[in-house]
Design a protein around this motif. Sequence first.
Motif, PDB file in Angstrom:
ATOM      1  N   ILE A 121      -8.256  27.756 -41.623  1.00  0.00           N
ATOM      2  CA  ILE A 121      -9.610  27.677 -42.170  1.00  0.00           C
ATOM      3  C   ILE A 121      -9.575  27.872 -43.685  1.00  0.00           C
ATOM      4  O   ILE A 121     -10.198  27.121 -44.437  1.00  0.00           O
ATOM      5  CB  ILE A 121     -10.539  28.724 -41.507  1.00  0.00           C
ATOM      6  CG1 ILE A 121     -10.713  28.411 -40.025  1.00  0.00           C
ATOM      7  CG2 ILE A 121     -11.892  28.767 -42.189  1.00  0.00           C
ATOM      8  CD1 ILE A 121     -11.526  29.426 -39.262  1.00  0.00           C
ATOM      9  N   VAL A 122      -8.801  28.880 -44.149  1.00  0.00           N
ATOM     10  CA  VAL A 122      -8.763  29.144 -45.593  1.00  0.00           C
ATOM     11  C   VAL A 122      -8.237  27.930 -46.349  1.00  0.00           C
ATOM     12  O   VAL A 122      -8.819  27.514 -47.362  1.00  0.00           O
ATOM     13  CB  VAL A 122      -7.907  30.395 -45.890  1.00  0.00           C
ATOM     14  CG1 VAL A 122      -7.698  30.548 -47.391  1.00  0.00           C
ATOM     15  CG2 VAL A 122      -8.589  31.635 -45.339  1.00  0.00           C
TER      16      VAL A 122
ATOM     17  N   ALA B 183      -8.299  24.837 -45.341  1.00  0.00           N
ATOM     18  CA  ALA B 183      -9.273  23.750 -45.215  1.00  0.00           C
ATOM     19  C   ALA B 183     -10.451  23.964 -46.161  1.00  0.00           C
ATOM     20  O   ALA B 183     -10.973  23.002 -46.737  1.00  0.00           O
ATOM     21  CB  ALA B 183      -9.772  23.650 -43.771  1.00  0.00           C
ATOM     22  N   VAL B 184     -10.871  25.220 -46.343  1.00  0.00           N
ATOM     23  CA  VAL B 184     -11.971  25.492 -47.275  1.00  0.00           C
ATOM     24  C   VAL B 184     -11.528  25.147 -48.694  1.00  0.00           C
ATOM     25  O   VAL B 184     -12.271  24.553 -49.464  1.00  0.00           O
ATOM     26  CB  VAL B 184     -12.413  26.970 -47.198  1.00  0.00           C
ATOM     27  CG1 VAL B 184     -13.423  27.293 -48.288  1.00  0.00           C
ATOM     28  CG2 VAL B 184     -13.018  27.276 -45.837  1.00  0.00           C
ATOM     29  N   ASN B 185     -10.288  25.501 -49.030  1.00  0.00           N
ATOM     30  CA  ASN B 185      -9.786  25.212 -50.367  1.00  0.00           C
ATOM     31  C   ASN B 185      -9.779  23.726 -50.679  1.00  0.00           C
ATOM     32  O   ASN B 185     -10.031  23.328 -51.811  1.00  0.00           O
ATOM     33  CB  ASN B 185      -8.372  25.780 -50.533  1.00  0.00           C
ATOM     34  CG  ASN B 185      -8.417  27.238 -50.942  1.00  0.00           C
ATOM     35  OD1 ASN B 185      -9.327  27.640 -51.654  1.00  0.00           O
ATOM     36  ND2 ASN B 185      -7.460  28.017 -50.471  1.00  0.00           N
TER      37      ASN B 185
ATOM     38  N   ARG C  38     -11.778  21.620 -49.127  1.00  0.00           N
ATOM     39  CA  ARG C  38     -13.102  21.151 -48.697  1.00  0.00           C
ATOM     40  C   ARG C  38     -13.005  20.159 -47.546  1.00  0.00           C
ATOM     41  O   ARG C  38     -13.684  19.144 -47.506  1.00  0.00           O
ATOM     42  CB  ARG C  38     -13.856  20.510 -49.857  1.00  0.00           C
ATOM     43  CG  ARG C  38     -13.991  21.421 -51.035  1.00  0.00           C
ATOM     44  CD  ARG C  38     -15.267  21.143 -51.760  1.00  0.00           C
ATOM     45  NE  ARG C  38     -16.053  22.354 -51.905  1.00  0.00           N
ATOM     46  CZ  ARG C  38     -17.332  22.356 -52.236  1.00  0.00           C
ATOM     47  NH1 ARG C  38     -17.984  21.234 -52.373  1.00  0.00           N
ATOM     48  NH2 ARG C  38     -17.985  23.471 -52.383  1.00  0.00           N
ATOM     49  N   ASN C  39     -12.145  20.475 -46.600  1.00  0.00           N
ATOM     50  CA  ASN C  39     -11.915  19.611 -45.450  1.00  0.00           C
ATOM     51  C   ASN C  39     -12.895  20.030 -44.355  1.00  0.00           C
ATOM     52  O   ASN C  39     -12.545  20.746 -43.418  1.00  0.00           O
ATOM     53  CB  ASN C  39     -10.469  19.798 -44.997  1.00  0.00           C
ATOM     54  CG  ASN C  39      -9.975  18.598 -44.244  1.00  0.00           C
ATOM     55  OD1 ASN C  39     -10.752  17.878 -43.639  1.00  0.00           O
ATOM     56  ND2 ASN C  39      -8.673  18.390 -44.281  1.00  0.00           N
ATOM     57  N   TYR C  40     -14.150  19.568 -44.465  1.00  0.00           N
ATOM     58  CA  TYR C  40     -15.203  20.113 -43.619  1.00  0.00           C
ATOM     59  C   TYR C  40     -14.986  19.928 -42.118  1.00  0.00           C
ATOM     60  O   TYR C  40     -15.237  20.860 -41.360  1.00  0.00           O
ATOM     61  CB  TYR C  40     -16.574  19.574 -44.043  1.00  0.00           C
ATOM     62  CG  TYR C  40     -17.665  20.445 -43.514  1.00  0.00           C
ATOM     63  CD1 TYR C  40     -17.905  21.694 -44.078  1.00  0.00           C
ATOM     64  CD2 TYR C  40     -18.422  20.066 -42.419  1.00  0.00           C
ATOM     65  CE1 TYR C  40     -18.866  22.531 -43.586  1.00  0.00           C
ATOM     66  CE2 TYR C  40     -19.405  20.911 -41.910  1.00  0.00           C
ATOM     67  CZ  TYR C  40     -19.617  22.134 -42.503  1.00  0.00           C
ATOM     68  OH  TYR C  40     -20.566  22.965 -41.997  1.00  0.00           O
TER      69      TYR C  40
ATOM     70  N   VAL D  85     -12.876  22.737 -40.873  1.00  0.00           N
ATOM     71  CA  VAL D  85     -13.597  24.017 -40.880  1.00  0.00           C
ATOM     72  C   VAL D  85     -14.535  24.076 -39.681  1.00  0.00           C
ATOM     73  O   VAL D  85     -14.528  25.043 -38.915  1.00  0.00           O
ATOM     74  CB  VAL D  85     -14.400  24.198 -42.188  1.00  0.00           C
ATOM     75  CG1 VAL D  85     -15.206  25.478 -42.142  1.00  0.00           C
ATOM     76  CG2 VAL D  85     -13.471  24.211 -43.385  1.00  0.00           C
TER      77      VAL D  85
ATOM     78  N   VAL E  42     -14.265  26.638 -36.606  1.00  0.00           N
ATOM     79  CA  VAL E  42     -15.352  27.583 -36.354  1.00  0.00           C
ATOM     80  C   VAL E  42     -15.861  27.421 -34.926  1.00  0.00           C
ATOM     81  O   VAL E  42     -16.106  28.397 -34.216  1.00  0.00           O
ATOM     82  CB  VAL E  42     -16.506  27.388 -37.364  1.00  0.00           C
ATOM     83  CG1 VAL E  42     -17.697  28.250 -36.992  1.00  0.00           C
ATOM     84  CG2 VAL E  42     -16.043  27.736 -38.762  1.00  0.00           C
TER      85      VAL E  42
ATOM     86  N   PHE F 102     -20.626  34.388 -34.666  1.00  0.00           N
ATOM     87  CA  PHE F 102     -19.682  33.989 -35.714  1.00  0.00           C
ATOM     88  C   PHE F 102     -18.942  35.222 -36.215  1.00  0.00           C
ATOM     89  O   PHE F 102     -19.568  36.240 -36.475  1.00  0.00           O
ATOM     90  CB  PHE F 102     -20.427  33.423 -36.937  1.00  0.00           C
ATOM     91  CG  PHE F 102     -21.089  32.115 -36.732  1.00  0.00           C
ATOM     92  CD1 PHE F 102     -20.354  31.011 -36.339  1.00  0.00           C
ATOM     93  CD2 PHE F 102     -22.437  31.959 -36.976  1.00  0.00           C
ATOM     94  CE1 PHE F 102     -20.968  29.789 -36.182  1.00  0.00           C
ATOM     95  CE2 PHE F 102     -23.057  30.736 -36.822  1.00  0.00           C
ATOM     96  CZ  PHE F 102     -22.327  29.648 -36.415  1.00  0.00           C
TER      97      PHE F 102
ATOM     98  N   VAL G 252     -15.312  34.177 -41.079  1.00  0.00           N
ATOM     99  CA  VAL G 252     -15.200  32.757 -40.750  1.00  0.00           C
ATOM    100  C   VAL G 252     -16.498  32.033 -41.102  1.00  0.00           C
ATOM    101  O   VAL G 252     -16.491  30.957 -41.710  1.00  0.00           O
ATOM    102  CB  VAL G 252     -14.854  32.579 -39.250  1.00  0.00           C
ATOM    103  CG1 VAL G 252     -14.926  31.118 -38.854  1.00  0.00           C
ATOM    104  CG2 VAL G 252     -13.479  33.141 -38.964  1.00  0.00           C
TER     105      VAL G 252
ATOM    106  N   LEU H  25     -16.631  31.668 -44.810  1.00  0.00           N
ATOM    107  CA  LEU H  25     -15.785  30.575 -45.301  1.00  0.00           C
ATOM    108  C   LEU H  25     -16.466  29.227 -45.079  1.00  0.00           C
ATOM    109  O   LEU H  25     -16.415  28.340 -45.941  1.00  0.00           O
ATOM    110  CB  LEU H  25     -14.427  30.604 -44.595  1.00  0.00           C
ATOM    111  CG  LEU H  25     -13.535  31.793 -44.965  1.00  0.00           C
ATOM    112  CD1 LEU H  25     -12.268  31.807 -44.133  1.00  0.00           C
ATOM    113  CD2 LEU H  25     -13.184  31.736 -46.443  1.00  0.00           C
ATOM    114  N   ALA H  26     -17.133  29.082 -43.917  1.00  0.00           N
ATOM    115  CA  ALA H  26     -17.833  27.821 -43.651  1.00  0.00           C
ATOM    116  C   ALA H  26     -18.948  27.609 -44.671  1.00  0.00           C
ATOM    117  O   ALA H  26     -19.133  26.503 -45.184  1.00  0.00           O
ATOM    118  CB  ALA H  26     -18.402  27.829 -42.227  1.00  0.00           C
TER     119      ALA H  26
ATOM    120  N   THR I 116     -17.614  26.443 -47.938  1.00  0.00           N
ATOM    121  CA  THR I 116     -17.317  25.002 -47.942  1.00  0.00           C
ATOM    122  C   THR I 116     -18.563  24.202 -48.275  1.00  0.00           C
ATOM    123  O   THR I 116     -18.489  23.155 -48.912  1.00  0.00           O
ATOM    124  CB  THR I 116     -16.836  24.527 -46.551  1.00  0.00           C
ATOM    125  OG1 THR I 116     -16.249  25.612 -45.885  1.00  0.00           O
ATOM    126  CG2 THR I 116     -15.867  23.384 -46.677  1.00  0.00           C
TER     127      THR I 116
ATOM    128  N   MET J 228     -12.906  33.328 -52.446  1.00  0.00           N
ATOM    129  CA  MET J 228     -14.081  32.609 -51.965  1.00  0.00           C
ATOM    130  C   MET J 228     -15.361  33.373 -52.285  1.00  0.00           C
ATOM    131  O   MET J 228     -16.422  33.058 -51.761  1.00  0.00           O
ATOM    132  CB  MET J 228     -14.020  32.421 -50.450  1.00  0.00           C
ATOM    133  CG  MET J 228     -12.714  31.882 -49.954  1.00  0.00           C
ATOM    134  SD  MET J 228     -12.573  30.128 -50.253  1.00  0.00           S
ATOM    135  CE  MET J 228     -10.939  29.816 -49.599  1.00  0.00           C
TER     136      MET J 228
END
Lengths: 312, 301
Positions: free
Chosen positions: A267-268, A270-272, A274-276, A279, A283, B143, B147, B150-151, B154, B241
């Motif tokens: 996830i971290v 992917a956030v970096n 921006r691979n939505y 994420v 989730v 949730f 996590v 982080l969403a 994004t 973040m």
Amino acid sequence: MLYYAGQRLVLSVVIVMVAVSILTLMMHVVPGDPAVMILGPRATPELIEQTRVAMGLDKPLPIQLLTFFGNILRGDLGQDVFTGRPVSRIVFEQLPYTLILISVSILWSAALGILLGAYSALRRNTWLDTLTGILSVGTISIPAFVMALYAVLIFAVWLGWLPAIGAGRGFWDGISHLILPAFAIGVAWVGYVARIVRASMLEVMGEPHVRMARAFGLPERRITRSHILKIAVQPAVTLLGTGVAHLFSAAVFVEVIFARPGIGALIVSAVNERNYPIVLGAVLVTTGIIVLATLISDLVVAWLDPRQREGM
Amino acid sequence: MTDAAQNATRTRAEDSPLPEPTLLARTLRTLSGNRTGVIGFVLVALIVASAVLAPWITPYDPAAIMTGPRMSPPTAEHWLGTDNIGRDIFSRVIAGGRIAMLVAAAALGAALSAGLALGLIAGLGPRWLDNIMLLVFDALRSFPVIVFGLAVVTIIGPSLFTVILVVAITSIPIYARIVRTQTMALRNAEFILAERAMGAGMARILLVHVLPNVLGPLLILASMDVPLVIATEAGLSFLGMGVRPPTPSWGVILNDGYNFIRNSPWPVIGGSVPIILVTLGFTFMGEALRDIFDPKLRKTG
């Protein structure tokens, strides 16, 4: 029991669906086009249009949500924005690492916590009871990622006893790489579990059925095990069930700090970038597991104590 | 719970023969028998004072890169040493506390007011609305905070505001649920019915009767949630973040410390000790407040 389980299962599925809808809605409430967000500010209009169609963003929101849920039922969580690989495969590749880490953390800490809690309730005001009390407050006050940093500092940097990077190769190497991360995540839970078990043991110990068992002359060990502990662990089971969410949060940090593979690290990263889709997929899977864990802990409590089944 | 156990958990204030001791008397009495409570109040006072006074008590500019020694251990000039680019860690820790307190106050303030409003609506509104709200609350609580954070990052990018938003959204369900339960219990209470029979409007019932009854437990809970908020802020900032460098945050300090952990332990120690102290302080203070204001709540801890 079956009816109760079925009812709870349906509710759990609905909760996961609502959770995912909330995230998807948030993406639409925020000003700006998700396609532009993913592609960056320098994308050409044609490329943006292409991505919008590919992601189904050109359709109205309810249709998007329905398509999304339909796809989930078929096991399709979408594609990685950059490589085009299916998100479900990427997520399930990483998931086992996190599940092993979380399970080991919770197993050792729950076992030790129940033991310490039970002993300090049975031997109140002894040095063990005092020590457990101090340890509980102390460990609860340290967030998992701070604990992880100290674990690296003390056991890997200063003492050099254990490795601090990666998940290792092979069984034994894997275990030596698991010790520090599982310690960092679990330590606070020893305190939580010990505290709650001690409190509920003390409460149950004074109940009429325990006095009854004692009056019947049952051996003290047997009373403790099957008449006190069985009821007294229930709050701990509920705590552990709802605590799975915290475990996933802790796993994010621990995987980053120890450079371990896993869903948190996924996830971290992917956030970096921006691979939505990744994420969202990750989730979704973690939320599903958390809701499932809560469900299981509720069912275990219902199984341990039939009284709980009523009124739910 | 048996009588013996109940007696054991009963507070001194409750045992007193005097009817209705004043708030000050109750506070002093509870604190005099409660060492951890005193520690809690003192720690919180120190932390809040240092956060408010931060710009005046930091010995150096927390963002200033100095020509002096890098990654030095504590000295007379630099009480907690210096970091990888020569900044004074003590100054950064104090300035980071200001950010942490700011996030806690803003996020908990927002969560409290939204939770209060939503809880009242769920508790007094029609049944179907209540059910929908409960479902959304349950979904939000499923949730993992980090996590979810982080969403959100994004979607709207990392910033101080993002951290506040994430903490507020994930805390609202907890407060709203408590308000809802309390409101429902009060809705059918006899004194409310009497008030209604005398022709009191909804606004009066809410303001005069419901609000004072739900506010106490809510504030106590919020005080005990401060550590969670601060850990979330530090955690997200640690991952890069949350609060962005060069703004000093305990999480940013810890991240610098992690990157240079093989060179110097001082940034890690400097960044983590305040987090631990804040947690201890607010937990102890929350427990003491609970004893002072609402002895009945003790069982739920």
